[in-house]
Design an enzyme around this catalytic site. Structure first.
Site, PDB file in Angstrom:
ATOM      1  N   SER B 129       5.052   0.472  -1.031  1.00 59.04           N
ATOM      2  CA  SER B 129       4.688   0.360   0.373  1.00 59.04           C
ATOM      3  C   SER B 129       3.416   1.125   0.721  1.00 59.04           C
ATOM      4  CB  SER B 129       5.841   0.815   1.262  1.00 59.04           C
ATOM      5  OG  SER B 129       5.768   2.185   1.505  1.00 59.04           O
ATOM      6  N   LYS B 166       5.073   7.281   4.875  1.00 60.51           N
ATOM      7  CA  LYS B 166       4.357   6.360   5.767  1.00 60.51           C
ATOM      8  C   LYS B 166       3.202   7.078   6.467  1.00 60.51           C
ATOM      9  CE  LYS B 166       7.251   2.724   5.624  1.00 60.51           C
ATOM     10  NZ  LYS B 166       7.900   3.221   4.387  1.00 60.51           N
TER      11      LYS B 166
END
Lengths: 216, 216
Positions: B129, B166
């Site tokens: 990711s 993230k």
DNA sequence: TAAAATACTCAACGATTGTTGAGTTTCAAG
DNA sequence: CTTGAAACTCAACAATCGTTGAGTATTTTA
């Protein structure tokens, strides 16, 4: 009892013997015949004979244990620090090989187990040519100094006094230097015009607030 | 933060670990899986699993060098002025569903100037990711432990006992957790449900011959 | 001058090696 | 009772390993 008295090895034999000694210190284990061969760009057969000669002269003993079983008569001292400083060589534009430009502009500390992988140096990466391999502009790559490499490895290649970071692919008589960037085209060269300085074995990146600002 | 107990090896694992240590001292090289198996009268498969477990727990490293490549992680001895050991506390999923921070499994050596930046830990990354930020599956991220972060920084975020990596973006009352992967959508959360564990300040990657083979 | 040793290349053999899949047993925790 | 890990067995694959034979060129020794 007739002990084997060490005889003087030839220049080549001493060269390889010393390399093996350094390998054992660095890696914590003896090299294989083919690892020696790769380091000197000779075939396993040639290495085998030199090892035989060294054994005959009493400098080492070859294995009863199968793979990688090689014991030196004069074992290397195991200096065992937990880390080592690796020189960060900056630009490799105008010189010859990297040895010539040992201007270490910084030092990178790596853990002991990484040092065991051989003689290392580090390079600061400029440009985006390896971006798809997760190597970004400004990263520092850890490089093991060696003159040969396997297909698919990322190498530091010297081409007409310019150093680049590329994937290495041998294709018949020529070599393809493949960037990891869809916008860039591969470079095809003759093996004779290419000088491999080392193989990338690690990537280090340091993030700071400037990097964060660009993503906000 | 849920700091968990360092993983102890089982009796059998310690038994084999000590045997390997003695073997290296005695023979000057690490044993093969079958040599270990012969010593304990077990199959290579059983040895393999135990070595895997020992590696997972950070007691040794299995080699990128092929045969007989085993490097022990020795117990910390002399403090080195230029480096410090940072605990690798487990895996973090940079992909879809997530896995909470687990046990400490290894140690990462970093240079001392990095340690001055606060209390550090390291995480092994799972998933793709953050691939567009140059953080690949298998990388280790260096994290400074802190509860707040600036916009655009890469954070270790804890969401319902699950940790993710993230980009952090505050947008009015909510927080956007942005992956660096065009195929993945951002996560929106209320600030109260989010717990920031730390900020990524570095990325480390280790390449080996297996990685090269996949590119050739 | 002849013979031996050295230092290689190329191609190949069989053995050893790390690794994997599938399945078993034991034993402790939920 | 079920689940899961740890610790195994057996069989097997592909890669790597040491080793070998056959041959060449060069240097050193007798």
């Amino acid at each position: 009892m007739a002990r084997t008295i060490p005889t003087e090895p030839t220049f080549r034999q001493r060269q390889i013997l010393e390399w093996v000694r350094r390998f054992i210190v660095a890696q914590g284990m003896p090299p294989t015949v083919r690892e020696i061969g790769a380091a000197f760009s000779i075939t396993p057969r040639a290495v085998f004979e030199i090892l035989q000669a060294l054994e005959r002269k009493g400098h080492l003993m070859r294995g009863a244990l199968g793979a990688r079983s090689l014991v030196l008569t004069q074992p290397p001292r195991h200096a065992c620090p937990h880390c080592a400083a690796v020189p960060v060589v900056g630009r490799i534009a105008a010189g010859g090989p990297i040895e010539a430009i040992e201007d270490r502009e910084a030092e990178l500390t790596v853990s002991h187990d990484l040092c065991r992988r051989g003689e290392l140096f580090a390079l600061r990466v400029k440009g985006d040519s390896m971006i798809e391999a997760g190597i970004l502009d400004g990263d520092t790559v850890l490089v093991r100094k060696q003159a040969t490499a396997n297909n698919g490895e990322i190498v530091v290649a010297l081409l007409e006094n310019e150093a680049t970071l590329k994937y290495l692919h041998r294709e018949g008589r020529r070599v393809r230097l493949q960037p990891a960037n869809a916008r860039l085209k591969p470079i095809y060269v003759e093996p004779t015009k290419l000088s491999i300085q080392g193989v990338v074995i690690g990537v280090h990146r340091q993030l700071d607030r400037k990097a964060a600002r660009m993503n906000s």
